[in-house]
Design an enzyme around this catalytic site. Sequence first.
Site, short mmCIF file in Angstrom:
data_model
loop_
_atom_site.label_atom_id
_atom_site.label_comp_id
_atom_site.label_asym_id
_atom_site.label_seq_id
_atom_site.Cartn_x
_atom_site.Cartn_y
_atom_site.Cartn_z
N TRP A 27 8.72 -3.96 5.01
CA TRP A 27 9.00 -2.53 4.88
C TRP A 27 8.63 -1.84 6.21
O TRP A 27 7.55 -2.08 6.75
CB TRP A 27 8.15 -1.98 3.73
CG TRP A 27 8.32 -0.51 3.46
CD1 TRP A 27 9.49 0.19 3.35
CD2 TRP A 27 7.27 0.44 3.26
NE1 TRP A 27 9.24 1.51 3.08
CE2 TRP A 27 7.89 1.69 3.02
CE3 TRP A 27 5.88 0.36 3.25
CZ2 TRP A 27 7.16 2.85 2.77
CZ3 TRP A 27 5.15 1.52 3.00
CH2 TRP A 27 5.78 2.75 2.77
N ASP A 62 0.70 -5.48 -1.51
CA ASP A 62 1.43 -4.24 -1.68
C ASP A 62 2.27 -4.41 -2.95
O ASP A 62 3.20 -5.22 -2.97
CB ASP A 62 2.32 -3.99 -0.46
CG ASP A 62 3.12 -2.68 -0.58
OD1 ASP A 62 3.08 -2.06 -1.66
OD2 ASP A 62 3.77 -2.30 0.41
N LYS A 95 8.38 3.82 -8.20
CA LYS A 95 9.60 3.19 -8.72
C LYS A 95 9.48 2.88 -10.20
O LYS A 95 10.37 3.20 -10.98
CB LYS A 95 9.90 1.89 -7.98
CG LYS A 95 9.43 1.84 -6.55
CD LYS A 95 10.43 2.42 -5.60
CE LYS A 95 9.72 2.65 -4.29
NZ LYS A 95 10.58 2.77 -3.17
#
Length: 449
Positions: free
Chosen positions: A178, A259, A295
Amino acid sequence: MHTQEQQSASPSAERRLSVVARHLEPSSSAAANHWIIAAPTSSGTQSVFAHIVRAPEDPILGVTVAYNKDTSPVKLNLGVGAYRTEEGKPLVLNVVRKAEQQLVNDRSRVKEYLSITGLADFNKLSAKLILGADSPAIQENRVTTVQCLSGTGSLRVGAEFLARHYHQRTIYIPQPTWGNHPKIFTLAGLSVKSYRYYDPATRGLHFQGLLEDLGSAPSGAIVLLHACAHNPTGVDPTLDQWEQIRRLMRSKGLLPFFDSAYQGFASGSLDTDAQSVRMFVADGGEVLVAQSYAKNMGLYGERVGALSIVCRNADVASRVESQLKLVIRPMYSNPPIHGASIVATILKDRNLYHEWTLELKAMADRIIRMRQQLFDALRARGTPGDWSHIIKQIGMFTFTGLNKEQVAFMTKEYHIYMTSDGRISMAGLSSRTVPHLADAIHAAVTGAR
Ligand code: KET
């Protein structure tokens, strides 16, 4: 006299200065150069900021900025990882609406400051969600959890803590990862290195490269791992590979920093998607994990997440927590109350929790259907190349393999917006828009311009 905080903060301040100094060197990357400071002007009418160079848009969020400016009726935003319905609309989950209604109806609720570490219920429930309800680490009180500003804030707080208090300041991140990871860790004062992760030739995991790179990392180094649904590649290690990674990391004393931004989005099951983290916690070793509810609960703008640090024992965990408070207080004082209250309301109510898992599964399933539809549409068009990675990859994104030029072509000619590395957010697609995307990919690949 120096307080303890001043003593511990000053080396990190020095490191930060040296990081900035590195950015200012002419050899540093183009992105960093946008900070360059020219001599401030002292003339009366000119702005003291007149020397400021315009910075480029963010590589991911900037895609939305460009999309918003496009007036075409067929425009399609597949840049940012944000879920859309079949109708192409943002989704507020039903359970979130219900939880919010309960919160609003409860007149006893007030808007006082939370503590520095956030909402206590939320923290406990978040640790349970990622580590498992029966986690011995939780029962032994050796987990400290602090509410932070979504996944990004949790990563940043964890990184600031490590930069101040951990003996090894190098963090290894996967290649690719990311786009915000290297910036978060560098600015926190860590030194960022990468390990091989993705092999473009096989469109799969570069497992040998990963083992070699972590095998030659200095002992004690921090390793950033995506808990599931690796962004941007959609390629995750198998459980067997995770076990090998775990053994290697533990044998070298490498510190795992997970993460977890997509728990539930990879497989549709919250427990399955937490397996990688739980394997590392089960061996009794130390682990950091940054969780995001952006999300999986669709709480993007509420900025709700958590950082958990699993420690060897309860005494260490409580001292770690006391230092986390010193990281958080001068940064944003304490976190916001609303989003965390929504999450806590859902996680502590059996019925709401169950309803959430169903809605989450429905989102994950819709993404999987989009993968199949896009794959079928390309096959129907006879688009050259093997597109099976579209159905093999996991999570919100497909790492298409399209290059920068092909992406630029699709944006210009088809008004399809995506990141320049060829990543598309499958969550932004619908049955209605699949044909348009397939046409665009076909034209980009065959050079039919
Ligand atoms: N980790 C990963 C791997 C990640 O993809 C994101 C967001 C985050 C953390 C942080 O999300 P937060 O909203 O702070 O909880 N990724 C999407 C959005 C973004 O770039 O901000 C994306 O990649 O599109």
